[in-house]
Motif scaffolding. Structure first.
Motif, PDB file in Angstrom:
ATOM      1  N   THR A  65       0.841  -1.198   0.000  1.00 11.71           N
ATOM      2  CA  THR A  65       0.000   0.000   0.000  1.00 11.71           C
ATOM      3  C   THR A  65       0.873   1.244   0.000  1.00 11.71           C
ATOM      4  OG1 THR A  65      -0.104   0.022   2.406  1.00 11.71           O
ATOM      5  CG2 THR A  65      -1.866  -1.153   1.247  1.00 11.71           C
ATOM      6  N   LYS A  66       0.309   2.286  -0.533  1.00 16.57           N
ATOM      7  CA  LYS A  66       0.988   3.575  -0.530  1.00 16.57           C
ATOM      8  C   LYS A  66       0.236   4.480   0.444  1.00 16.57           C
ATOM      9  CE  LYS A  66       2.350   2.959  -5.306  1.00 16.57           C
ATOM     10  NZ  LYS A  66       1.786   1.618  -5.413  1.00 16.57           N
ATOM     11  N   THR A  67       0.960   5.026   1.404  1.00 12.08           N
ATOM     12  CA  THR A  67       0.309   5.805   2.456  1.00 12.08           C
ATOM     13  C   THR A  67      -0.338   7.081   1.925  1.00 12.08           C
ATOM     14  OG1 THR A  67       2.425   6.854   2.978  1.00 12.08           O
ATOM     15  CG2 THR A  67       1.786   4.937   4.297  1.00 12.08           C
ATOM     16  N   ASP A  68       0.116   7.572   0.786  1.00 12.55           N
ATOM     17  CA  ASP A  68      -0.460   8.802   0.240  1.00 12.55           C
ATOM     18  C   ASP A  68      -1.592   8.512  -0.758  1.00 12.55           C
ATOM     19  OD1 ASP A  68       1.177   7.681  -1.696  1.00 12.55           O
ATOM     20  OD2 ASP A  68       1.880   9.615  -2.456  1.00 12.55           O
ATOM     21  N   ASN A  69      -2.014   7.275  -0.840  1.00 10.43           N
ATOM     22  CA  ASN A  69      -3.029   6.892  -1.806  1.00 10.43           C
ATOM     23  C   ASN A  69      -4.375   6.694  -1.105  1.00 10.43           C
ATOM     24  OD1 ASN A  69      -4.729   5.333  -3.510  1.00 10.43           O
ATOM     25  ND2 ASN A  69      -2.951   4.701  -4.683  1.00 10.43           N
ATOM     26  N   LYS A  70      -5.352   7.519  -1.474  1.00  9.79           N
ATOM     27  CA  LYS A  70      -6.677   7.449  -0.851  1.00  9.79           C
ATOM     28  C   LYS A  70      -7.384   6.128  -1.156  1.00  9.79           C
ATOM     29  CE  LYS A  70      -7.055  11.600   0.957  1.00  9.79           C
ATOM     30  NZ  LYS A  70      -6.919  11.785   2.374  1.00  9.79           N
TER      31      LYS A  70
ATOM     32  N   GLU B   3      -6.086   3.540   1.192  1.00 11.03           N
ATOM     33  CA  GLU B   3      -6.586   3.843   2.525  1.00 11.03           C
ATOM     34  C   GLU B   3      -8.030   3.362   2.690  1.00 11.03           C
ATOM     35  OE1 GLU B   3      -7.776   7.902   4.855  1.00 11.03           O
ATOM     36  OE2 GLU B   3      -5.893   7.927   3.732  1.00 11.03           O
TER      37      GLU B   3
ATOM     38  N   ARG C 127      -5.710   4.777  -9.169  1.00  6.17           N
ATOM     39  CA  ARG C 127      -5.129   5.587  -8.082  1.00  6.17           C
ATOM     40  C   ARG C 127      -6.008   6.759  -7.685  1.00  6.17           C
ATOM     41  NH1 ARG C 127      -2.870   2.137  -5.506  1.00  6.17           N
ATOM     42  NH2 ARG C 127      -1.428   0.865  -6.670  1.00  6.17           N
ATOM     43  N   GLU C 128      -7.095   6.981  -8.381  1.00  3.24           N
ATOM     44  CA  GLU C 128      -8.005   8.085  -8.035  1.00  3.24           C
ATOM     45  C   GLU C 128      -9.420   7.636  -8.094  1.00  3.24           C
ATOM     46  OE1 GLU C 128      -7.236  11.627 -10.222  1.00  3.24           O
ATOM     47  OE2 GLU C 128      -5.104  11.430  -9.943  1.00  3.24           O
TER      48      GLU C 128
END
Length: 89
Positions: free
Chosen positions: A16-21, A24, A88-89
């Protein structure tokens, strides 16, 4: 609360990427599903989905067809998702 453990609880491991909503929200969804299953089947805790299913199968007055669906269709379907390549969005 450790959301990453909830995805691993389902025997799913992805970076996971912590800056990816999206990541999350997805991790939060795993956490909610895990908690909901424990509540629905009245199981206090389990180390992973496989232990959970073993415990659930031994309980009286449970929806055994739902347990079977989780084993046969639910888990394989989750494992077939390419979580590394989600939008990613």
């Amino acid at each position: 609360m450790n959301n990453e453990n909830s995805s691993k609880w389902f025997d799913i491991n992805f970076k996971t990427k912590t800056d990816n909503k999206i990541d999350e929200v997805l991790l939060r969804l795993f956490d909610l599903m895990k908690k909901s299953l424990h509540i629905y089947f009245n199981i206090g805790n389990s180390s992973d989905i496989h232990e959970f299913l073993k415990i659930a199968a031994t309980k009286n007055n449970v929806d055994h067809s739902f347990i079977e669906w989780i084993k046969v269709k639910g888990i394989p379907r989750l494992k077939s998702i390419d979580f590394e390549n989600l939008p990613r969005e």
